[in-house]
Enzyme design. Structure first.
Site, PDB file in Angstrom:
ATOM      1  N   LYS A  90       0.866  -1.186   0.000  1.00 42.26           N
ATOM      2  CA  LYS A  90       0.000   0.000   0.000  1.00 42.26           C
ATOM      3  C   LYS A  90       0.894   1.224   0.000  1.00 42.26           C
ATOM      4  O   LYS A  90       1.850   1.311   0.776  1.00 42.26           O
ATOM      5  CB  LYS A  90      -0.872  -0.019   1.269  1.00 42.26           C
ATOM      6  N   GLN A 111       7.417   3.785   3.758  1.00 46.81           N
ATOM      7  CA  GLN A 111       6.010   3.377   3.825  1.00 46.81           C
ATOM      8  C   GLN A 111       5.831   2.096   4.658  1.00 46.81           C
ATOM      9  O   GLN A 111       4.809   1.928   5.307  1.00 46.81           O
ATOM     10  CB  GLN A 111       5.488   3.167   2.402  1.00 46.81           C
ATOM     11  N   LYS A 114       5.684   3.237   8.271  1.00 46.91           N
ATOM     12  CA  LYS A 114       4.515   4.094   8.472  1.00 46.91           C
ATOM     13  C   LYS A 114       3.248   3.242   8.525  1.00 46.91           C
ATOM     14  O   LYS A 114       2.418   3.388   9.410  1.00 46.91           O
ATOM     15  CB  LYS A 114       4.414   5.096   7.310  1.00 46.91           C
ATOM     16  N   LYS A 126       5.295   1.751  -3.220  1.00 50.71           N
ATOM     17  CA  LYS A 126       5.168   3.117  -3.746  1.00 50.71           C
ATOM     18  C   LYS A 126       5.377   3.057  -5.254  1.00 50.71           C
ATOM     19  O   LYS A 126       6.037   2.139  -5.760  1.00 50.71           O
ATOM     20  CB  LYS A 126       6.231   4.022  -3.119  1.00 50.71           C
ATOM     21  N   GLY A 165      -3.081   8.151  -4.031  1.00 53.68           N
ATOM     22  CA  GLY A 165      -2.527   9.420  -4.537  1.00 53.68           C
ATOM     23  C   GLY A 165      -1.223   9.794  -3.854  1.00 53.68           C
ATOM     24  O   GLY A 165      -0.807   9.189  -2.869  1.00 53.68           O
ATOM     25  N   ASP A 166      -0.569  10.767  -4.408  1.00 55.46           N
ATOM     26  CA  ASP A 166       0.627  11.383  -3.804  1.00 55.46           C
ATOM     27  C   ASP A 166       0.829  12.688  -4.571  1.00 55.46           C
ATOM     28  O   ASP A 166      -0.102  13.155  -5.260  1.00 55.46           O
ATOM     29  CB  ASP A 166       1.850  10.460  -3.909  1.00 55.46           C
ATOM     30  N   THR A 209      -4.758  13.290   5.603  1.00 57.85           N
ATOM     31  CA  THR A 209      -3.333  13.462   5.938  1.00 57.85           C
ATOM     32  C   THR A 209      -3.124  14.761   6.717  1.00 57.85           C
ATOM     33  O   THR A 209      -2.453  14.776   7.750  1.00 57.85           O
ATOM     34  CB  THR A 209      -2.473  13.437   4.665  1.00 57.85           C
ATOM     35  N   SER A 376      -6.853   5.490   3.967  1.00 60.23           N
ATOM     36  CA  SER A 376      -6.920   4.640   2.775  1.00 60.23           C
ATOM     37  C   SER A 376      -7.256   3.211   3.169  1.00 60.23           C
ATOM     38  O   SER A 376      -8.038   2.532   2.497  1.00 60.23           O
ATOM     39  CB  SER A 376      -5.569   4.642   2.051  1.00 60.23           C
TER      40      SER A 376
END
Ligand code: NDP
Length: 444
Positions: A90, A111, A114, A126, A165-166, A209, A376
């Site tokens: 993810k 990630q 996290k 990612k 998204g990013d 976020t 998410s």
């Protein structure tokens, strides 16, 4: 040489042109030293760190598409599936001209920890491309997204890998990517998060976020006997994370004095006008030079400068390595109390160390911005149940998750004798669960 130093050296030798990846590995492994030293023999035998720094899979592909003039364009697409020990991969998709394999690897590596910190069952990954959505027509963005997904769809799925998204990938891009996935596979499944509300998105994901950053900052201050209300803040960026960080900060009684984009920054002594910012960035997709038209009392400056303003809280929400040592010195000279990272790795290693030495409370991105990926994962749960939760339900869960993360990172730091070092705490707390799962699953 210690096991950690051996691994850092090996990562640099093996991936020589990936400085951001080196930086992320150094930051994480350095803070894991106490755990690694306590388990060195076992970890060495299991080659645990060697496995941790090597992605399970990295995919690189050609993305051809046609622009509005009929000219064929070629971009490079990436998906790094880093670690699936605790759940499906993810992590977001970044669309920005600076994207390369090293940047995607640094983001994928961060990630892992996290996602683990959120307490939810999600692994680390990612992806992205060097495509720049800025200045492109909607049709061009759609053409790129359809081509990108035509290749990516072979490697993702609701139980395999769930991108989001990013930077550069917002609601519009997620919509085009989702449509193409559905068309190619015939599956209406929760393969992407950050979806629109009409096709499986979650309420509060857009805000998550930025809101999560403020929930964690509020809790970190509270643990240190400080009330967030009445404080001033500098925010960098003016994208998804920055906008909703500013909004929640204001709801909590914080006056936010700045925001920025890649060309310049705004100082508004009355506090940033979120409605104006949303119209400029989300509706018009324009530059911050326009802000003055809405707020004549504000100032616009070209270049960098948000960290020179006197504030209690600094919230970097733009991109990696945007807060340097001299910025940290300026913040400290102005009496900053706390720095909390909304972006991924926005503070350089030297700046982070300086802030910590000076007694500034520092919340690293992998804890402070985990609200996005946590929500998410809540979107994934709603998709699996085929249900939609209310905004307040999702927001309450998000708040609970951020408060938990804050306490977990503080407790882990204290357990290993690094009280108030939240960088060490967040890395250790995230690492423990991943390692446990990796050891339990054998050599895979
Ligand atoms: P957006 O694309 O919505 O906004 C990015 C903002 O940062 C824009 O204001 C952009 O300015 C600015 N920016 C981008 N690159 C640079 C640069 N090289 N120099 C200066 N400014 C720059 O992205 P997000 O808000 O989604 O993401 C921001 C950060 O937060 C990233 O580090 C991302 O990885 C991280 N993050 C995002 C999450 C999310 O849910 N969206 C979750 C967790 C982390 P301009 O418009 O001029 O390019």
């Amino acid at each position: 040489m210690s096991y950690v130093d051996e691994i850092i050296e090996a990562v640099i030798a093996k991936n020589p042109s990936e400085p951001e990846f080196h930086q992320a590995v150094k930051e994480v492994l350095n803070s894991l030293r106490p755990v690694v030293e306590a388990n060195e023999e076992k970890f060495r035998r299991e080659a645990l760190l060697e496995r941790l720094v090597e992605p399970e899979r990295q995919i690189k592909f050609r993305v051809p598409w046609v622009n509005d003039k009929g000219q064929v364009q070629v971009n490079t697409g990436y998906r790094v599936q880093f670690n699936s020990a605790i759940g499906p991969y993810k992590g977001g998709l970044r669309l920005h001209p600076s994207v390369n394999l090293g940047i995607i690897k640094f983001l994928g590596f961060e990630q892992i920890f996290k996602n683990s910190l959120t307490g939810l069952p999600i692994g680390g990954g990612k992806g992205g491309s060097d495509f720049d959505p800025k200045g492109k027509s909607d049709r061009e963005v759609m053409a790129f997204c359809q081509s990108f997904m035509t290749e990516l769809c072979k490697y993702i799925g609701e139980n395999t890998d769930v991108p989001a998204g990013d930077i550069g990938t917002g609601a519009r891009e997620i919509g085009y990517l989702y449509g193409q996935y559905k068309r190619l596979t015939g599956l209406y499944e929760g393969v992407l998060t950050g979806k629109g509300l009409s096709y499986g998105g979650s309420l509060a994901r857009t805000e998550a976020t930025g809101y999560g950053l403020l929930y964690l900052t509020q809790e970190m201050l509270k643990m240190n006997g400080i009330d967030i209300a009445g404080k001033t803040a500098a925010v960098s960026g003016s994208g998804n994370v920055a906008i909703y960080a500013i909004q929640k900060a204001q709801q909590l009684g914080v006056k936010v004095l700045t925001c920025s984009d890649s060309n310049g920054w705004v100082y508004d002594p009355e506090g940033i006008d979120v409605a104006a910012l949303k119209e400029i960035k989300e509706v018009k997709r324009a530059r911050l030079t326009e802000y003055k038209n809405y707020r004549p009392g504000s100032e616009y400056h070209e270049g960098r400068g948000v960290w020179t303003v006197k504030v209690d809280l600094a919230l970097p929400c733009a991109t990696q390595n945007e807060l340097h040592l001299e910025d940290a010195k300026a913040l400290v000279a102005n009496g900053v109390t706390a720095v909390a990272e909304g972006a991924n790795m926005p503070t350089t290693l030297e700046a982070t160390e300086y802030l910590q030495e000076q007694g500034v409370l520092f919340a690293p991105g992998k804890a402070a911005n985990a609200g996005g990926v946590a929500t998410s994962a809540l979107e994934m749960s709603q998709n699996s149940e085929r249900l939609s939760w209310t905004f307040d339900e999702v927001d309450a869960k998000l708040q609970g998750i951020m408060v938990n993360i804050c306490h977990n990172m503080a407790d882990a730091a204290e357990r290993y004798g690094f009280a108030k070092n939240y960088v060490v705490g967040a890395n250790i707390a995230g690492f423990e669960k991943v390692v446990d799962a990796m050891l339990a699953q054998g050599v895979v």
